[in-house]
Design an enzyme around this catalytic site. Sequence first.
Site, short mmCIF file in Angstrom:
data_model
loop_
_atom_site.label_atom_id
_atom_site.label_comp_id
_atom_site.label_asym_id
_atom_site.label_seq_id
_atom_site.Cartn_x
_atom_site.Cartn_y
_atom_site.Cartn_z
N LYS A 124 55.56 31.43 75.59
CA LYS A 124 56.51 30.66 74.78
C LYS A 124 57.36 31.62 73.99
O LYS A 124 56.91 32.73 73.68
CB LYS A 124 55.76 29.74 73.81
CG LYS A 124 56.59 28.57 73.31
CD LYS A 124 56.48 27.40 74.24
CE LYS A 124 57.38 26.26 73.87
NZ LYS A 124 57.06 25.05 74.66
N ASP A 164 62.99 23.88 75.16
CA ASP A 164 62.07 23.22 74.23
C ASP A 164 62.99 22.70 73.11
O ASP A 164 64.20 22.51 73.35
CB ASP A 164 61.00 24.20 73.71
CG ASP A 164 59.84 23.48 73.01
OD1 ASP A 164 58.97 22.96 73.71
OD2 ASP A 164 59.81 23.43 71.77
P1 NDP Z 1 64.98 18.27 71.35
O1 NDP Z 1 65.53 19.40 70.60
O2 NDP Z 1 65.75 17.72 72.51
O3 NDP Z 1 64.65 17.06 70.39
C1 NDP Z 1 63.80 17.22 69.30
C2 NDP Z 1 63.77 15.94 68.50
O4 NDP Z 1 62.76 16.04 67.52
C3 NDP Z 1 65.05 15.68 67.76
O5 NDP Z 1 65.22 14.30 67.58
C4 NDP Z 1 64.79 16.39 66.43
O6 NDP Z 1 65.59 15.89 65.36
C5 NDP Z 1 63.34 16.07 66.20
N1 NDP Z 1 62.71 17.14 65.43
C6 NDP Z 1 62.65 18.46 65.75
N2 NDP Z 1 62.02 19.15 64.81
C7 NDP Z 1 61.68 18.25 63.86
C8 NDP Z 1 61.01 18.35 62.63
N3 NDP Z 1 60.57 19.53 62.17
N4 NDP Z 1 60.82 17.20 61.91
C9 NDP Z 1 61.27 16.02 62.37
N5 NDP Z 1 61.93 15.87 63.54
C10 NDP Z 1 62.12 16.96 64.27
O7 NDP Z 1 63.52 18.76 71.83
P2 NDP Z 1 62.59 18.15 72.97
O8 NDP Z 1 62.80 16.70 73.11
O9 NDP Z 1 62.74 19.02 74.16
O10 NDP Z 1 61.14 18.44 72.37
C11 NDP Z 1 60.41 17.49 71.60
C12 NDP Z 1 58.94 17.83 71.63
O11 NDP Z 1 58.46 17.80 72.97
C13 NDP Z 1 58.56 19.23 71.10
O12 NDP Z 1 57.29 19.15 70.49
C14 NDP Z 1 58.45 20.06 72.38
O13 NDP Z 1 57.61 21.18 72.21
C15 NDP Z 1 57.82 19.03 73.31
N6 NDP Z 1 57.97 19.27 74.75
C16 NDP Z 1 59.18 19.44 75.32
C17 NDP Z 1 59.30 19.64 76.68
C18 NDP Z 1 60.62 19.75 77.35
O14 NDP Z 1 60.63 19.79 78.59
N7 NDP Z 1 61.74 19.77 76.67
C19 NDP Z 1 58.10 19.72 77.53
C20 NDP Z 1 56.87 19.45 76.84
C21 NDP Z 1 56.82 19.25 75.50
P3 NDP Z 1 66.94 16.66 64.90
O15 NDP Z 1 67.96 16.24 65.89
O16 NDP Z 1 67.18 16.17 63.54
O17 NDP Z 1 66.63 18.13 64.96
O1 2IT Z 2 56.16 22.63 76.11
C1 2IT Z 2 56.54 22.65 77.31
O2 2IT Z 2 55.76 22.41 78.25
C2 2IT Z 2 57.95 22.93 77.57
N1 2IT Z 2 58.72 23.07 76.63
C3 2IT Z 2 58.43 23.08 78.98
C4 2IT Z 2 58.17 24.47 79.49
C5 2IT Z 2 58.76 24.79 80.84
O3 2IT Z 2 58.61 25.95 81.23
O4 2IT Z 2 59.37 23.94 81.48
#
Ligand code: NDP
Ligand code: 2IT
Length: 444
Positions: A124, A164
């Site tokens: 990561k 992420d």
């Molecule tokens: P995005 O940046 O697309 O969206 C994040 C969302 O969460 C936004 O609505 C953001 O609000 C909110 N957010 C972020 N940080 C905070 C915080 N500290 N407090 C409150 N709200 C917060 O990210 P993703 O959707 O990609 O990721 C969301 C979660 O999913 C994370 O935990 C990530 O690790 C996990 N994840 C993502 C994967 C992926 O493929 N993208 C795969 C597996 C897990 P704002 O717009 O105000 O920042």
């Molecule tokens: O937390 C996760 O699994 C991710 N942000 C996706 C990682 C990836 O390599 O697609």
Amino acid sequence: MNAQQVLEDLKRRFPNEPEYHQAVEEVLFTIEDEYNLHPEFDKANLIERLCIPDRVFQFRITWADDKGNVKTNMGYRVQHNNAIGPYKGGLRFHASVNLSILKFLAFEQTFKNALTTLPMGGGKGGSDFSPRGKSSMEVMRFTQAFMLELWRHIGPDMDIPAGDIGVGGREVGFMFGMYKKLTREFTGTLTGKGQEFGGSLIRPEATGYGNIYFLMEMLKTKGTDLKGKVCLVSGSGNVAQYTTEKVIELGGKVVTMSDSDGYIYDPDGIDSEKLAYIMELKNLYRGRIREYAEHYGCKYVAGARPWSEKGDIALPSATQNEIDGDEAKELVANGVMAVSEGANMPSTPEAIKVFQDAKILYAPGKAANAGGVSVSGLEMTQNSIRLSWSKEEVDEKLKSIMKNIHEACVKYGTEPDGYINYVKGANVAGFMKVAHAMMAQGVV
Ligand code: NDP
Ligand code: 2IT
């Protein structure tokens, strides 16, 4: 091993890393019994070798904003473990990013990737750069400066980053462009790329869709499905959006979404048209979720999370530690029957205990959100064979991977009374695969 002892040693050697300690603690205590059935593991000190990352890169990033002010940020890549494949995992750009958070994410990623059945190790990275309020040109200059440092540590058979929080298709595109220029090679080194240049179909949807496929498997164990179920979603980014899309498709109703400023509650449900509005608001205009409430005339609660609302299913999809013990109690008291984590470690240890004591369905992120990295793995395969699979083909593979992960959790996590402890199941299944690979490869 004595889990408590190992944890205390790690806390002493790596102080001030609370998220890392939290993630390690959960795994240590759930695998302890299984681990101790294998004295050869302890002889090889497998546990320390699995908890401490192989290596960590840390660097300063320097870039200029639109007004010509020169800025600095910190950049990191944690290469945690490559026993079953090259390091693989996302990059996070958020003001809160620090080494503790990235070490917890890289640690979790190692077990998650082992569960996917695909050959990927765990890593990561990211930066404390906040994309919020930045112009697209600023984001481009920053990501290019980030890649000027990161590029020498990654490669298609070495370490393959993806997105992420704060890193989506736009950022991956900019990083790929700079990586390609520096290496003068067109490879599959980043995943989550645009479809025109090697990105897999369904990758943007994969984490959210995968979480709902996993949830459906859990609901099946209770003889039910999503029809008519009220869902509480947090976040409004990539994972939250495609989680909501799949819930709508399968007949459920999503009544909340949020961002870091607050949440909206729409008792009529967010339908496809309203979701299209959110996608445009968030992905195109980079606006705030509050604007949804103004547009559709529903409730908006500033500075709060959606867990006090009534629902059947909670789908946390924003960030770590976003459900605490009291919020978990409130969810259970309000009748929640399932919690499936789209985010990484969104429930605190106290919240997990509340869910498990209440014997509701509870899936930890490393199982439920593994669909994202799974389709990243499928993107790597397509890049290697220089072919693109159809949407249907990738979606079928994703479904079957999520089903496999569910089966692994049932196999290793079913307790004597029949309750499925998905935390234990996921941790033991993921751990055993990595452990056997490490044993076979000697002391390295
Ligand atoms: P995005 O940046 O697309 O969206 C994040 C969302 O969460 C936004 O609505 C953001 O609000 C909110 N957010 C972020 N940080 C905070 C915080 N500290 N407090 C409150 N709200 C917060 O990210 P993703 O959707 O990609 O990721 C969301 C979660 O999913 C994370 O935990 C990530 O690790 C996990 N994840 C993502 C994967 C992926 O493929 N993208 C795969 C597996 C897990 P704002 O717009 O105000 O920042
Ligand atoms: O937390 C996760 O699994 C991710 N942000 C996706 C990682 C990836 O390599 O697609």
